[in-house]
Design a protein around this motif. Structure first.
Motif, mmCIF file in Angstrom:
data_model
loop_
_atom_site.group_PDB
_atom_site.id
_atom_site.type_symbol
_atom_site.label_atom_id
_atom_site.label_comp_id
_atom_site.label_asym_id
_atom_site.label_seq_id
_atom_site.Cartn_x
_atom_site.Cartn_y
_atom_site.Cartn_z
ATOM 1 N N ALA A 76 0.981 -1.171 -0.117
ATOM 2 C CA ALA A 76 0.026 0.131 0.043
ATOM 3 C C ALA A 76 0.832 1.076 -0.132
ATOM 4 N N ILE A 77 0.350 2.340 -0.612
ATOM 5 C CA ILE A 77 0.917 3.636 -0.495
ATOM 6 C C ILE A 77 -0.029 4.655 -0.468
ATOM 7 N N ARG A 78 0.605 5.839 0.224
ATOM 8 C CA ARG A 78 -0.369 6.879 0.503
ATOM 9 C C ARG A 78 0.189 8.232 -0.288
ATOM 10 N N VAL A 79 -0.658 8.813 -1.346
ATOM 11 C CA VAL A 79 -0.150 9.669 -2.324
ATOM 12 C C VAL A 79 -0.938 10.974 -1.648
ATOM 13 N N GLY A 80 0.027 12.054 -1.713
ATOM 14 C CA GLY A 80 -0.482 13.370 -1.500
ATOM 15 C C GLY A 80 -1.092 14.117 -2.306
ATOM 16 N N GLU A 81 -1.608 15.527 -2.005
ATOM 17 C CA GLU A 81 -2.182 16.282 -3.169
ATOM 18 C C GLU A 81 -1.239 16.595 -4.251
ATOM 19 N N ASN A 82 -0.141 16.750 -4.087
ATOM 20 C CA ASN A 82 0.904 16.953 -5.166
ATOM 21 C C ASN A 82 1.394 15.993 -5.873
ATOM 22 N N GLY A 83 0.866 14.724 -5.794
ATOM 23 C CA GLY A 83 0.978 13.521 -6.384
ATOM 24 C C GLY A 83 2.231 12.587 -6.018
ATOM 25 N N GLU A 84 2.857 13.168 -4.852
ATOM 26 C CA GLU A 84 4.023 12.284 -4.157
ATOM 27 C C GLU A 84 3.556 11.179 -3.301
ATOM 28 N N VAL A 85 4.433 10.219 -3.239
ATOM 29 C CA VAL A 85 4.161 9.134 -2.373
ATOM 30 C C VAL A 85 4.456 9.747 -1.085
ATOM 31 N N ILE A 86 3.537 9.755 -0.115
ATOM 32 C CA ILE A 86 3.847 10.244 1.367
ATOM 33 C C ILE A 86 4.395 9.097 2.237
ATOM 34 N N GLU A 87 3.503 7.971 1.969
ATOM 35 C CA GLU A 87 3.941 6.990 2.960
ATOM 36 C C GLU A 87 3.732 5.556 2.103
ATOM 37 N N SER A 88 4.531 4.424 2.436
ATOM 38 C CA SER A 88 4.237 3.344 1.824
ATOM 39 C C SER A 88 4.809 2.172 2.688
ATOM 40 N N CYS A 89 4.247 1.096 2.015
ATOM 41 C CA CYS A 89 4.391 -0.534 2.845
ATOM 42 C C CYS A 89 4.414 -1.537 1.726
ATOM 43 N N ARG A 90 5.558 -1.775 1.830
ATOM 44 C CA ARG A 90 5.973 -3.076 1.067
ATOM 45 C C ARG A 90 5.832 -2.814 -0.570
#
Length: 433
Positions: A76-90
Motif C-alpha cells: 500500500a502507498i499514500r499519495v498526497g495532493e501534489n502526487g508524491e508518495v507520502i507513506e508506503s508499505c512493501r
C-alpha cells in the motif's frame, strides 16, 4: 403397450428436465466455487477498514497494519495532493514515487504497472492498496444499468419457461402421435382371436408390426380351422367303431355278464359324450351371435328344470324366480338351454341333495345362480375352469367349460366356486332394454 411407451416417453421428458436443471445447478456451482476461490484474498474494503482502525496520529502504516499487509501479501502507498508518495508499505520497486493526475485516473480504473490496485480517499490524500500481479481482474466499468439487469433476469425467466413449455409441447405432440399410430395396433391385438378381426394396413413406420399381427391372426385362423377339421375327423372315425361296439355288446349280454357289459356301455357313452363336448367346444369358438333374439329367460329355465325333474324323479330342483316380465337378454335358446342344463346335469350326476336355481335382476344385468350342497368340486377343476383350459379336462370339467363359453357368447360372465359346502355357479348376463 400404450402404458409402456408412455412410461418411456415420460422418462425421456423427466430426464431432459433433470438434465437441464442439473446443468443450471452446475453453472451456479461453478460461480459459487469461483466466489470461494476469490475469497482467498482479503477484500479491499476489509483491508481499508483494518488500516483505518489501527492508524495512529496520522500514520496509516503502523506496525499492526504492516504485519496485516505482509500476512496477506499486499502492499500500500499514500499519495498526497501534489502526487508524491507520502507513506508506503512493501511497495514494489517498479511502482513510481510521483504521479500525475492522468496517472491517478488511469490506475484508479485499470492497473498500476500491471498490479491490480484499489483506491480510497483518506482526508486530502489517496490510499492505494495493491494486490500481487495476476490475482485479481478489474472491470473496465464501475456502474451498471438496473433496468438492463432486470431485463436480463426477465429474459432468462422467459427463456426457461419457453424451454419447459417447448418440452411439454413436444411431449404432448409425440404422445398424440403415438396414440394415433398405436391405437389401431391395440385394437387389432384385442381382436386378434376374434371373428371380427379387421386386417391392419401394412404401410407406414409400423408396417413390420402390422404385418406380424396380421400374420399371427392368419396363423390362428388356419390353426383353428385345422383343429376343427381334425376334431370332426376324429369324431367321425371314432363314432363308427363305438356304435359297432355298442351293438356288439347288446348281442353278447347275458344274465351272468350284464353288469360287466353295463360298465362297458357306460364307458362307451362317456367316450361319446367327450367327443360331442369337443365338437361343441370347437364349434362355439367360431360361432357368431346372428341367431340371438331378445327374450325373458325365466320360461326357458322352467322348461329345463321340468325336463330334468321328469328324467330324475328322485331329485328336487327348487326354482326362485325374481325376474320381472320385461327382464330380457339377447340369447340363443338352444345354447342357453345347454349352458344351464350342463350345470344341472353336473350336480345331478356328481352331487347328492337338492339343487337350487335362483334368478334376480339389476338395472344393468340379470343374475342366474345355481348351487347344491353336495360338497363341491375339486380345486383342479375350478382352476382349469378359471383358465378356460380344456387340456386334460374330463367329462366333469368339459361341460362346465362349454357353459362358460356359451356365457361368453351371450356377453356375460360365469363365476364358479365352492361355497357353504356345495358347488355354486353364477351367470351374470347383460340386460337388454
Amino acid at each position: 403397450m400404450f402404458q409402456f411407451i408412455l412410461k418411456k416417453l415420460r422418462r425421456f421428458v423427466l430426464f431432459t428436465v433433470a438434465f437441464s436443471l442439473s446443468f443450471i445447478f452446475l453453472i451456479f456451482l461453478i460461480l459459487y466455487i469461483n466466489y470461494n476461490v476469490s475469497k482467498q484474498y482479503v477484500q479491499p474494503d476489509t483491508v481499508y477498514d483494518s488500516i483505518m482502525e489501527n492508524k495512529e496520529d496520522g500514520v496509516l502504516f503502523t506496525t499492526v497494519n504492516r504485519s496485516f499487509l505482509k500476512e496477506n501479501n499486499l502492499w500500500a502507498i499514500r499519495v498526497g495532493e501534489n502526487g508524491e508518495v507520502i507513506e508506503s508499505c512493501r511497495k514494489p520497486s517498479e511502482i513510481p514515487e510521483t504521479y500525475k493526475l492522468t496517472d491517478v485516473a488511469r490506475f484508479t480504473r485499470y492497473y498500476l504497472k500491471d498490479y491490480p490496485v484499489m483506491t480510497y480517499i483518506v482526508g486530502d490524500v489517496l490510499l492505494v492498496i495493491g494486490y500481487p500481479k495476476g490475482t485479481l481482474d478489474k472491470l473496465p466499468f464501475n456502474y451498471y444499468s438496473a433496468e438492463q439487469w432486470l431485463l436480463n433476469v426477465d429474459l432468462a425467466l422467459i427463456f426457461l419457461l419457453g424451454y419447459l413449455f417447448f418440452l411439454f409441447f413436444m411431449y404432448r405432440k409425440e404422445r398424440n402421435n403415438l396414440f394415433k399410430k398405436m391405437f389401431p395396433l391395440q385394437e387389432a391385438l384385442e381382436e386378434i382371436y376374434s371373428a371380427h378381426y379387421t386386417p391392419l394396413d401394412e404401410t407406414g413406420p409400423l408396417k413390420e408390426v402390422s404385418h406380424a399381427i396380421n400374420d399371427a391372426n392368419a396363423r390362428y385362423v388356419q390353426l383353428n380351422k385345422s383343429q376343427s377339421q381334425w376334431i370332426r375327423g376324429i369324431s367321425h372315425d371314432v363314432r363308427t367303431p363305438l356304435s359297432k361296439l355298442s351293438w356288439g355288446l347288446n348281442d353278447l349280454k347275458t344274465d351272468e355278464n350284464k353288469e360287466a357289459v353295463k360298465a362297458l356301455e357306460d364307458e362307451i357313452m362317456r367316450i361319446s359324450k367327450t367327443i360331442q363336448d369337443l365338437n361343441d367346444t370347437s364349434r362355439l369358438q367360431t360361432l357368431s351371435d346372428d341367431r340371438f333374439i331378445l327374450q325373458n329367460p325365466a320360461p326357458l329355465l322352467r322348461k329345463i328344470i321340468v325336463a330334468q325333474m321328469n328324467e330324475h324323479e328322485d331329485r328336487r330342483i327348487l326354482f326362485d324366480n325374481q325376474l320381472s316380465e320385461d327382464a330380457k337378454i339377447n340369447m340363443d335358446s338352444h345354447l342357453f338351454s345347454r349352458m344351464i342344463d350342463n350345470v344341472i346335469s353336473n350336480s345331478i350326476k356328481y352331487q347328492p341333495g337338492d339343487i337350487h336355481v335362483a334368478c334376480r335382476e339389476t338395472e344393468e344385468s340379470i343374475h342366474i345362480t345355481l348351487w347344491d350342497n353336495g360338497g363341491g368340486v375339486k380345486k383342479e377343476v375350478l382352476d382349469r375352469l378359471e383358465r378356460s383350459d380344456s387340456d386334460s379336462v374330463y367329462v366333469h370339467g368339459m361341460g362346465l367349460l362349454i357353459s362358460k363359453q356359451i356365457c361368453r357368447l351371450h356377453g356375460g360372465k360365469m363365476k364358479a366356486c365352492n361355497i357353504n359346502g356345495g358347488f355354486n355357479v353364477a351367470f351374470i348376463l347383460p340386460r337388454r332394454h
